[in-house]
Motif scaffolding. Structure first.
Motif, PDB file in Angstrom:
ATOM      1  N   ARG A   1       0.857  -1.187   0.000  1.00  0.00           N
ATOM      2  CA  ARG A   1       0.000   0.000   0.000  1.00  0.00           C
ATOM      3  C   ARG A   1       0.895   1.239   0.000  1.00  0.00           C
ATOM      4  NH1 ARG A   1      -2.850  -2.468   5.131  1.00  0.00           N
ATOM      5  NH2 ARG A   1      -0.720  -3.199   5.173  1.00  0.00           N
TER       6      ARG A   1
ATOM      7  N   LEU B   1       3.625   4.677   4.659  1.00  0.00           N
ATOM      8  CA  LEU B   1       5.023   4.537   5.049  1.00  0.00           C
ATOM      9  C   LEU B   1       5.256   3.217   5.791  1.00  0.00           C
ATOM     10  CD1 LEU B   1       7.515   6.255   4.700  1.00  0.00           C
ATOM     11  CD2 LEU B   1       7.103   7.292   6.907  1.00  0.00           C
ATOM     12  N   GLY B   2       4.215   2.646   6.380  1.00  0.00           N
ATOM     13  CA  GLY B   2       4.378   1.406   7.128  1.00  0.00           C
ATOM     14  C   GLY B   2       4.789   0.250   6.225  1.00  0.00           C
TER      15      GLY B   2
ATOM     16  N   ASP C   1       6.043   0.582   3.290  1.00  0.00           N
ATOM     17  CA  ASP C   1       7.332   0.960   2.707  1.00  0.00           C
ATOM     18  C   ASP C   1       8.477   0.540   3.637  1.00  0.00           C
ATOM     19  OD1 ASP C   1       8.733   2.674   0.620  1.00  0.00           O
ATOM     20  OD2 ASP C   1       9.453   3.523   2.502  1.00  0.00           O
ATOM     21  N   ALA C   2       8.277   0.773   4.953  1.00  0.00           N
ATOM     22  CA  ALA C   2       9.306   0.385   5.918  1.00  0.00           C
ATOM     23  C   ALA C   2       9.472  -1.132   5.932  1.00  0.00           C
ATOM     24  CB  ALA C   2       8.932   0.900   7.304  1.00  0.00           C
ATOM     25  N   ALA C   3       8.347  -1.861   5.820  1.00  0.00           N
ATOM     26  CA  ALA C   3       8.437  -3.319   5.804  1.00  0.00           C
ATOM     27  C   ALA C   3       9.207  -3.794   4.576  1.00  0.00           C
ATOM     28  CB  ALA C   3       7.042  -3.919   5.828  1.00  0.00           C
TER      29      ALA C   3
ATOM     30  N   THR D   1      11.436  -2.106   2.976  1.00  0.00           N
ATOM     31  CA  THR D   1      12.842  -1.750   3.189  1.00  0.00           C
ATOM     32  C   THR D   1      13.537  -2.804   4.054  1.00  0.00           C
ATOM     33  OG1 THR D   1      12.119   0.537   3.181  1.00  0.00           O
ATOM     34  CG2 THR D   1      14.353   0.104   3.922  1.00  0.00           C
ATOM     35  N   LEU D   2      12.832  -3.235   5.101  1.00  0.00           N
ATOM     36  CA  LEU D   2      13.449  -4.219   5.985  1.00  0.00           C
ATOM     37  C   LEU D   2      13.589  -5.567   5.272  1.00  0.00           C
ATOM     38  CD1 LEU D   2      11.999  -3.617   9.519  1.00  0.00           C
ATOM     39  CD2 LEU D   2      14.354  -3.434   8.765  1.00  0.00           C
TER      40      LEU D   2
ATOM     41  N   CYS E   1       2.359  -4.994   5.878  1.00  0.00           N
ATOM     42  CA  CYS E   1       2.345  -5.304   7.309  1.00  0.00           C
ATOM     43  C   CYS E   1       1.022  -5.989   7.646  1.00  0.00           C
ATOM     44  CB  CYS E   1       2.431  -4.026   8.126  1.00  0.00           C
ATOM     45  SG  CYS E   1       3.956  -3.149   7.911  1.00  0.00           S
ATOM     46  N   VAL E   2       1.068  -6.975   8.497  1.00  0.00           N
ATOM     47  CA  VAL E   2      -0.166  -7.541   9.043  1.00  0.00           C
ATOM     48  C   VAL E   2      -0.011  -7.557  10.553  1.00  0.00           C
ATOM     49  CG1 VAL E   2      -0.726  -8.928   7.020  1.00  0.00           C
ATOM     50  CG2 VAL E   2       0.702  -9.890   8.810  1.00  0.00           C
TER      51      VAL E   2
ATOM     52  N   PRO F   1       7.677  -8.581  14.046  1.00  0.00           N
ATOM     53  CA  PRO F   1       6.708  -8.087  13.061  1.00  0.00           C
ATOM     54  C   PRO F   1       6.268  -9.204  12.128  1.00  0.00           C
ATOM     55  CG  PRO F   1       8.897  -7.377  12.472  1.00  0.00           C
ATOM     56  CD  PRO F   1       9.013  -8.020  13.814  1.00  0.00           C
ATOM     57  N   ARG F   2       5.119  -9.013  11.501  1.00  0.00           N
ATOM     58  CA  ARG F   2       4.593 -10.038  10.605  1.00  0.00           C
ATOM     59  C   ARG F   2       4.228  -9.358   9.293  1.00  0.00           C
ATOM     60  NH1 ARG F   2       0.895 -14.413  13.476  1.00  0.00           N
ATOM     61  NH2 ARG F   2       2.786 -14.657  14.690  1.00  0.00           N
ATOM     62  N   TRP F   3       4.667  -9.960   8.196  1.00  0.00           N
ATOM     63  CA  TRP F   3       4.431  -9.353   6.892  1.00  0.00           C
ATOM     64  C   TRP F   3       3.707 -10.333   5.990  1.00  0.00           C
ATOM     65  CZ3 TRP F   3      10.358  -8.502   6.451  1.00  0.00           C
ATOM     66  CH2 TRP F   3      10.755  -7.497   7.357  1.00  0.00           C
TER      67      TRP F   3
END
Lengths: 577, 257
Positions: free
Chosen positions: B62, B65-66, B68-70, B72-73, B196-197, B210-212
């Motif tokens: 989506r 930024l969230g 996007d950060a995921a 990136t990681l 992100c989920v 975290p969970r993606w």
């Protein structure tokens, strides 16, 4: 030109007066050689009229007052009586006893430590080079004593000579241990005459922190003698009158050994003028040929070639074209040819270029310049060529380029390079330097970096850019986001319990986020040692996951109890993945 | 039908490898890959892992930024494992915005002495820097953050990646909320979408790993798939979530197969 090392010794005459005062011999008796010296008023006045370097040496006066000295040598417990002399003493009257600000350097001579050089303050206290250190310590307590570094002095002198050879005259030589010879032949008119070039050099020396004296004379020997003994900062000796100029100077000014000078003095030869007047044959027999050679060199009847320091030209290669060129392809081809010569020149000298400059002279007289730098000194033809090619498009050829020149702006020594990879055929370690140079050439050197940790808990200050090949340190394992908002963005409609609960909901960029999970606070204090405003500041950081799984790094200013620590506003500083 | 003798199966394997080498058109024929060390992913990737001399695209699912950060990681984890394949492997990270935070990358296993950052002014410069880094061949991987990339430039990157045998990772960042960056044509071998989920419940009031949702939107020579994974550990490895109720249907099928 001589860097000032010695103070003029005015002290002995004053002490002599005191010594004779103590003498109980009947005055004017005429029975003792040197008794006439006891009539110190006239003698002292006579001495005072002489210029400094013509005043009688302590040895001379000491010898003639010897007979009165011995029986009345002072004992250990004697208190020195103040001299009632009505005449103004040439020595600075009451000397400060503490050596505040007086700096001396010392070196070992045989088995004892001697003063190598004195500062003007120390010279005013009566210290001079060659004095034993123990004596200086006994005279002046609290001296600032450092070890003399003769090699470093010589290196600085050489650098100064190199500078002089580039700036003032093509022929400059070192006159060890404390002087330079500059051959001004045919140079002075460029600077507006002898006096103005001297003044200019003196101004430079003052800026660089050196006290200097300059003498200009027809011979190197005379210039040496005058610079070190004539007193004033600038001494100009008219051409052909060297003999007159140096006649009143002491024998040491001739660059002869101390032994010869003492021996000559014992014979009553005190000044160079006395030496000039004497027949040469007995002099040669008595003192050897060296003294006469020095005298002849000073007077100009013997040649004295200087050994000038030649500044090394930076390695360069140049090419001129029969027809001016203007197209990028032509420049490329010319650069290719030029680079071969350039790399060969570097290889012959065992150097590698860290900074290379390409000058393109256009036919309208303009000069175009391209500068490339490399992370490590290199004389790799292809590497340098690739870096330069990237910038060919920035050259404006105008009506055509008629000459090109490559100059190594900064060089480092580089020996022969080993073949990459071992003999066993293993894969060589990848060398990133060529890549870094190319990228730095494309982006600019500042845009290529590593990020290293800085010792600070404040997130904005916890990192710093370092060079792309520098080592970089890591951070402690506190949770940190991967995307960072700088400056932080304010969040609204925060609902959170005080003092240390994470927000239950907040509004950011027009969207309401409800907290599903949260962790915190991590408290970070302001750094009072940087800004006084941060003395009480506190930030409480929370890691918050909303209902969609997005993770935020929020903080609240203030600890929720004390109003001084912050205004309880909420901010979003970053995003975890 | 008689079982294949060992020598025959070996010959078959050799032939298959040869065909794969011709397909990849790589200079040396050997096509390395970086496994995720998670069977569920590696089994579905052609070649059993992320092909190293290839271009891979990653984007957030989506516009926020969230995600996007995921993403990136996700890239940082791959880069960290790439840098650990060889001792002293270096990653070149070409940025065009200044919001990357190096301590966060370090927590995904990408140590600060393994990364060289190149700050670029625009997407074209990022692509040029990536290509230069890929052609050099001495890097462990090259990461670039771009908004848009033309088909031609992605093909150039793919060729450069094969030439230098270096992995190219492209983080495609959302420019507009209604323009999915992965929809533009590209020569990338794989294209990933990361979202992100909500993470798993912990017995205490805290946030866990975290969970993606990891969606492989396209891959050359393989099927797309969709998985929920737990995010990076300290060495950049993903993991399957422990609870069966959070598994995606695709994951379940993989188990059954």
């Amino acid at each position: 030109m001589a860097l000032e090392q010695e103070a003029e010794g005015d002290g002995p005459e004053g002490r002599m007066g005191a010594r004779i005062e103590d003498c109980s011999c009947p005055r004017g008796g005429g029975w003792r050689p040197g008794a006439g010296w006891a009539r110190r008023e006239e003698v002292q006045a006579e001495i005072d009229t002489l210029p400094l370097h013509q005043r009688p040496s302590i040895r001379e006066m000491g010898r003639r007052t010897e007979s009165s000295e011995v029986p009345f040598r002072k004992g250990r417990g004697d208190v020195p009586r103040p001299s009632p002399s009505p005449l103004p003493s040439p020595s600075p009257a009451p000397l400060p006893r503490a050596g505040e600000g007086a700096l001396i350097t010392i070196h070992r001579v045989g088995t004892r430590m001697e003063i190598a050089a004195v500062s003007p303050e120390a010279a005013a206290l009566g210290l001079h080079s060659g004095m034993p250190l123990t004596q200086a310590r006994a005279m002046i307590p609290g001296l600032d004593i450092r070890n003399a570094e003769h090699e470093a002095d010589a290196a600085i002198l050489e650098r100064l000579a190199l500078f002089a050879a580039r700036r003032w005259t093509p022929a400059a030589a070192v006159s060890a241990p404390d002087g330079l010879w500059l051959d001004l032949t045919g140079v002075t008119h460029l600077f507006g005459g002898e006096r103005s070039i001297c003044a200019r050099i003196l101004r430079f020396c003052a800026r660089a922190g050196f006290a200097a004296r300059i003498a200009v004379a027809g011979t190197a020997g005379a210039a040496y003698a005058l610079a070190r003994n004539a007193g004033g900062p600038i001494t100009l000796c008219p051409s052909g009158r060297e003999a007159e100029a140096i006649a009143p100077l002491p024998l040491e000014a001739l660059r002869i050994g101390e032994d010869s000078a003492i021996a000559a003095r014992r014979l009553g030869i005190d000044r160079i003028g006395d030496l000039i007047a004497m027949p040469r044959a007995p002099l040669a027999r008595r003192f050897g040929q060296a003294l006469l050679t020095r005298l002849d060199q000073a007077l100009g009847s013997a040649a004295e070639p200087l050994e000038p320091i030649v500044p090394a030209d930076p390695p360069s290669a140049s090419v001129r074209f029969a027809e001016p060129i203007a197209s990028a392809e032509a420049i490329d081809t010319a650069l290719d040819r030029l680079m071969s010569g350039f790399v060969d020149t570097l290889g012959e000298k065992g150097l590698a270029a860290k900074r290379t400059i390409l000058f393109c002279s256009r036919i309208d007289g303009e000069e175009q310049r391209i500068v490339i730098g490399t992370a490590r000194a290199s004389r790799d033809r292809n590497h340098l060529l690739r870096l330069l090619r990237m910038k060919i498009e920035t050259i404006d050829p105008g009506f055509g380029i008629e000459a090109m020149r490559l100059v190594a702006g900064r060089c480092e020594p580089l020996g022969p390079q080993p073949i990459e990879g071992g003999l066993g055929g293993e894969k060589p370690d990848p060398d990133l330097v060529p890549l870094i140079d190319r990228l730095a050439g494309r982006l600019g050197a500042r845009r290529l970096f590593r990020i290293s940790a800085v010792e600070s808990d404040v997130p904005e200050r916890s990192l710093a850019r370092v060079g792309p090949l520098s080592p970089a340190a890591g951070w402690p394992d506190w949770p940190r986001p991967v995307r960072f908002l700088s400056p932080p963005e304010p969040i609204d409609r925060v609902m959170a319990e005080l003092p240390d609960q994470a927000p239950l909901r907040f509004l950011w960029r027009g969207r309401m986020h409800r907290t599903a999970r949260a962790d915190g606070p991590e408290r970070i204090y302001g750094e009072w040692w940087r800004k006084s405003g941060e003395a009480d500041a506190v930030r409480d950081y929370f890691e918050v996951e909303d209902e969609d799984g997005a993770r935020f790094w929020l903080y609240r200013r203030g600890d929720g109890i004390d109003a001084r620590t912050g205004d309880l506003s909420w901010w979003l500083q970053g995003m975890f993945g | 039908m008689p079982a294949l003798s060992p020598s025959r199966s070996e010959r078959l394997a050799a032939l298959r490898a040869e065909v794969r080498a011709i397909e990849s058109a790589g200079a040396d024929g050997a096509r390395d890959c970086l496994p995720f060390e998670v069977g569920a992913i590696d089994r579905r990737l052609a070649g059993g892992g992320l092909a190293i001399p290839a271009l891979h695209e990653v984007a957030g699912a989506r516009a926020g930024l969230g995600d996007d950060a995921a993403a990136t990681l996700f890239i940082a984890g791959i880069a960290a494992r790439l840098s650990m394949v060889e001792a002293g492997g270096t990653i070149l990270w070409a940025l065009s915005r200044r919001d990357l935070f190096a301590p966060g990358l370090a927590q995904a296993g990408l140590r600060p002495d393994r990364v060289i950052y190149a700050e670029c002014r625009n997407d074209e410069e990022v692509l040029a820097v990536m290509e230069e880094g890929l052609r050099h061949g001495g890097l462990a991987g090259v990461v670039g953050e771009v908004g848009r990339a033309q088909m031609a430039s992605t093909r150039r990157l793919q060729l450069a990646s094969e030439e230098g045998a270096t992995a190219a990772l492209m983080l495609k960042r959302w420019r507009k909320a209604d323009e999915d960056p992965l929809l533009s044509p590209s020569a990338a071998v794989t294209r990933w979408r990361i979202a992100c989920v909500p993470s798993g419940e912990l017995p205490v009031q805290s946030v866990g790993r975290p969970r993606w949702r990891i969606e492989l939107a396209r891959q050359r020579g393989g099927e797309p798939f969709n998985l929920v994974m737990e995010g990076n550990d300290a060495e950049g490895r993903l993991a399957l979530p422990a609870e069966p109720r959070h598994r995606s249907p695709a994951d379940g099928r993989a188990r059954a197969a």
